[in-house]
Structures are given as C-alpha cells and as structure tokens.
Motif scaffolding. Structure first.
Motif: not given
Length: 508
Positions: A313-324
């Motif tokens: 699984e991808l590390n959630p701490d390294t995933l940028p959370r971007v919203l429009v």
C-alpha cells in the motif's frame, strides 16, 4: 523544369508533448518531498486548488460521511477513487494461483495509523497533555535535534571565554570562518595577517589559543600538527613519538622495519606507539557540523500477510491530498463579466483537474511497478540477498505494459519499506553474472558473497582476487578476475596487499 507555386495538403503524424503531459512525466520522477513542495507551489498559484487537511481515518464510515457532501462535484482524485482503480491496475499482473498471493492495493484517506502508531491525544501520557508542546518543559525529539549547536557556535563560545581583547576576538572569528569541513585551518598565517592588517606574530599568538579548544586537534594546519596536538593533550608527545610523526609516510607504506631502525626502538614500544596513533582522530571537525540525519520516508509500505502473501500500500503520509474547490469556482464564475476573467478561471479549473488526475495516475503507477518488483524479487524478500535475481527495466516494463522510461522515472527516488528494511526501488535492478547450468546470478548477490569472503579471511591468509575467483567458480559462479576487482573497488575494499599491511598493523 519550370518553377511555380502551388498548394498541397499533407497528412502526417507527430508526437507533441503538451504541457499536461510534461507535468505528468515530471510528477513521476519527483520524490515525496519534492512532490510536496511542487503541490504546495501549485496550490499557492491556483485559487481553485486547496489542500485537504483532514487526516486519514481508520473507520470507513467516517470517511464516507465527510466526503459525501462534495462527492458529486469533485473530480477523480486519489482520496476518492484510488483504492479501486489501483487494485484493478495490479490485479492482472499478480500471481493468482500461487500459494502466496500478492495483495497490492492503494490506500489513501481511508487508511488509519499503522499498527503500534500513536492514537488520539487521549492515549498520550498525562504529563505530555498537561504541559503541551509549546511549553519549554516538554519538547519532542525533533525539536531537541533542531536546537543542536553547530561547531562554529561551540568555538565562538570558547573564544569569548578565552580571549578578552576585541582585536584578538576579531582575529579568532576570522580564523574560525576559515576552518575546513574536517577542522583544519584553510588559510596561511601570512594570508590572514594581510587580510586583517595585523602582524603575523599576533595571528600566530591567537592561533595557539584556538588550538587549545575542543575538540582537540582543531585549527591544525597539517596532519602531523593535528596528531601532535592530540598527543600533547594526553601528555604523550615525547621525543620518540615526535620522531614517529615525522615519518607518517613510512607508516602509510607499511615499512615498519625501516621505521623502527630510524627511531631506534624495539618492537613492543613501536606497537604501543602505533596503537596510540590509531586512537587519534585525523579529522577532528568532521561530522560535528552536520545536522540531524533525516530519516527516509518510504513511499510504499510492504507487510507479510498471515497466509504467507504480501500486502502493498502507498504510504498515506507521503500522498498529497488536493481538492478542487468547485464551490468557490461556481461563486466566482457567476460574478465574472469579462471574457478574460472567464478564460482565466476556465484555465485554472482545467489545470486543477489535470493535477489531481496526474497525482492519481502517479500513485497508481507507483503501486503497479512496486507490485511487479516484489513479484519478480520474491526470493529476496523470503530468503535474503543471495536470492536476488538479475533484473532490468525492460523486464518490469514488459510485464506491466509500460515504457522503460516510465519505469525508470517511477523507481527514481522512491523507497519501499519491507520486512528486510527500507530500499530504494532501483536497488532491485541488478545486472547478471553467469552461473552454473546457464543460469544468471545477480551482481549484487556476487558483491555480497565477495564481501563475506573478505570479512571472513584471516590475517595470515589474505585472499587475493584470483583466490576469490576460484572460490566463486567452485560455487558455480563464472566470473573474471577483473570483474572481482571492479566489484571490490566499488565496495571500497582495498587490495589484498593493502589488506595484508593493515591487518599486520593490528596484529603487531
């Protein structure tokens, strides 16, 4: 032949790198830190982008409840649709009939903290909650590391305690700024005197004071002077030891017989002096000015499942959370009257949507490549480095139907946390060495075997490259002597002659 003008219609195909495609390619090769900086820059420039500050939650119902109000208005993003799309992206390349299935999935906002990670604030010790992180009485580990003094700060403090004259302090500060990374004085006394407009004798007098500072050996101009300062501080700089320091070149060459003859000492005294020299620090300033080591944050997390398979699984701490922010877009679009404003707003919306889509594609591609690497190198994860297989970019690219350049970009500056440690994804790509029965063995496995042989050699029987070649061929590894020498030099292992001299020093 007549020359005339005419119109022709031609049809041709060409590859055009659009700005969006260039952006997607750029995102693939960025590390997690570079990606965070890039996304922060895009959020600052694009008014329709916003960072999702909501942390990951373990309970799916809570996540759905928080995402439900704007689900219809949001474009496809990692935080909403990545788990399903990523799972489907890897399902066709995973071993479906093996006893140890590989369960590759991407988990984003739906992931909670890892097992053993701190929970809510109520789980913290009462002492930490009562004091708070803003109090001077309670500081976390990173804050304490950030307050470590540099070497220059330590020397300046000692300078103010040792020198009272303002002129002497000015000379001392100049010499401190002239130190090299290893703690040696990087300027001559004549140059310092000319630069400061003082006599050389004054600079030399201040230098003698500075050479008494900690760490011992600092401000030396040569290796001989550095070692002499440390020996003097231990009260071991007798005439015999001073004579030994004058012949450091003979020590490096291992010519002990000639050196003992020049000094006129017996073997026992000579061995004691060599042991004393080995206990000194030839680089007194090295490492003292380095900041705290930054821990590598893995991009992919790997764990062993109870049934013997692997979960990625991808590390959630390294995933940028971007919203429009479509609500803001609707409000502003309704108030726009000029054509230029509407075009600008439309371009920003298109750019925001593309960024979110590119981030989603990046995450899917990373987990896809990582899953194939784990499948190809499963022997390494189960049995160790001796089972590392030769692997090239083309092998992975053909298996997951991607271009080699894409695989190369994905594996650059990306790390995976495994039960055997944290490795860069490029670590698993190694060339092959011919083995028995036409098989190929990973070059990294051969390097590991060479290092193990050298580490296990005795001082009385140091292995030459030819001997290592014979032993490897006895183990079914067909390798040339020059290849052994190349691998040994890449691991910074000295030759057999140098190792024999070094081990003779230890024994004597």
């Amino acid at each position: 032949m007549s020359v005339s003008q005419r119109l022709e219609v031609r049809q041709s195909q060409s590859l055009v790198m659009t700005p969006q495609l260039q952006q997607a390619i750029k995102l693939l090769q960025l590390s997690n830190l570079e990606l965070s900086d890039y996304v922060a820059s895009e959020i600052e420039q694009n008014p329709l982008l916003t960072a999702d500050e909501r942390g990951p939650s373990r309970e799916e119902g809570d996540w759905r409840e928080r995402s439900a109000p704007d689900q219809a208005d949001r474009p496809a993003s990692p935080s909403a649709e990545a788990p399903d799309s990523a799972a489907s992206a890897t399902s066709d390349v995973l071993p479906g009939e093996r006893d140890a299935p590989l369960d590759a999935e991407v988990a984003y906002d739906d992931l909670g903290p890892a097992d053993g990670a701190p929970g809510p604030a109520s789980d913290l010790p009462a002492l930490a909650q009562s004091r708070g992180t803003n109090s001077g009485d309670f500081q976390d580990f990173e804050q304490r590391l950030g307050q470590a003094q540099s070497l220059r700060d330590q020397l300046v403090e000692q300078l103010h305690l040792s020198l009272a004259s303002g002129g002497d302090r000015l000379i001392g500060l100049y010499l401190i700024d002239c130190l090299t990374e290893t703690g040696y004085l990087g300027v001559s006394l004549e140059e310092a005197a000319e630069q400061l407009g003082v006599a050389v004798a004054e600079v030399e007098r201040v230098l003698q004071v500075l050479q008494s500072f900690e760490p011992t050996g600092i401000f030396a101009r040569t290796l001989q002077e550095c070692l002499a300062l440390q020996l003097a501080e231990r009260n071991r700089l007798d005439p015999l030891m001073a004579g030994l320091l004058e012949h450091l070149d003979l020590i490096a060459a291992g010519d002990h017989a000639r050196l003992r003859k020049l000094l006129g000492c017996d073997a026992e005294d000579f061995a004691d002096m060599l042991a004393e020299l080995r206990s000194l620090d030839p680089r007194p300033g090295s490492g003292l000015d380095e900041g705290p080591a930054e821990a590598v944050v893995p991009d992919v997390l790997m764990r062993l499942l109870p049934n013997g398979g692997w979960s990625l699984e991808l590390n959630p701490d390294t995933l940028p959370r971007v919203l429009v922010d479509r609500t803001y877009y609707t409000r502003v679009a309704g108030a726009c009257r000029r054509k230029e404003d509407k075009e600008y707003l439309s371009e920003q919306l298109q750019s925001a949507n593309w960024l979110v889509k590119a981030l989603h594609q990046r995450a899917t591609t990373i987990i896809k490549v990582a899953a194939e690497l784990v499948r190809q190198q499963e022997g390494f994860f189960r049995h160790g480095i001796s089972h590392l297989k030769p692997l090239i970019l083309r092998d992975v690219a053909e298996a997951i139907e991607l271009h080699e350049s894409t695989v190369s970009r994905v594996t650059a500056n990306k790390f995976i946390a495994t039960p055997r440690g944290t490795f860069e994804l490029k670590y698993f790509f190694t060339t092959g060495v011919s083995g028995a029965n036409g098989t190929e063995i990973s070059a990294e496995s051969v390097r590991h075997r060479i290092r193990a042989m050298i580490d296990g050699e005795s001082p009385q029987k140091v292995l030459s490259d030819d001997t290592i070649v014979d032993r490897l061929r006895g183990e079914g590894i067909d390798i040339a002597r020059r290849t052994v020498a190349k691998y040994r030099e890449s691991m910074r292992i000295p030759s057999s002659v140098q190792r024999r001299r070094q081990k003779a020093l230890v024994v004597s």
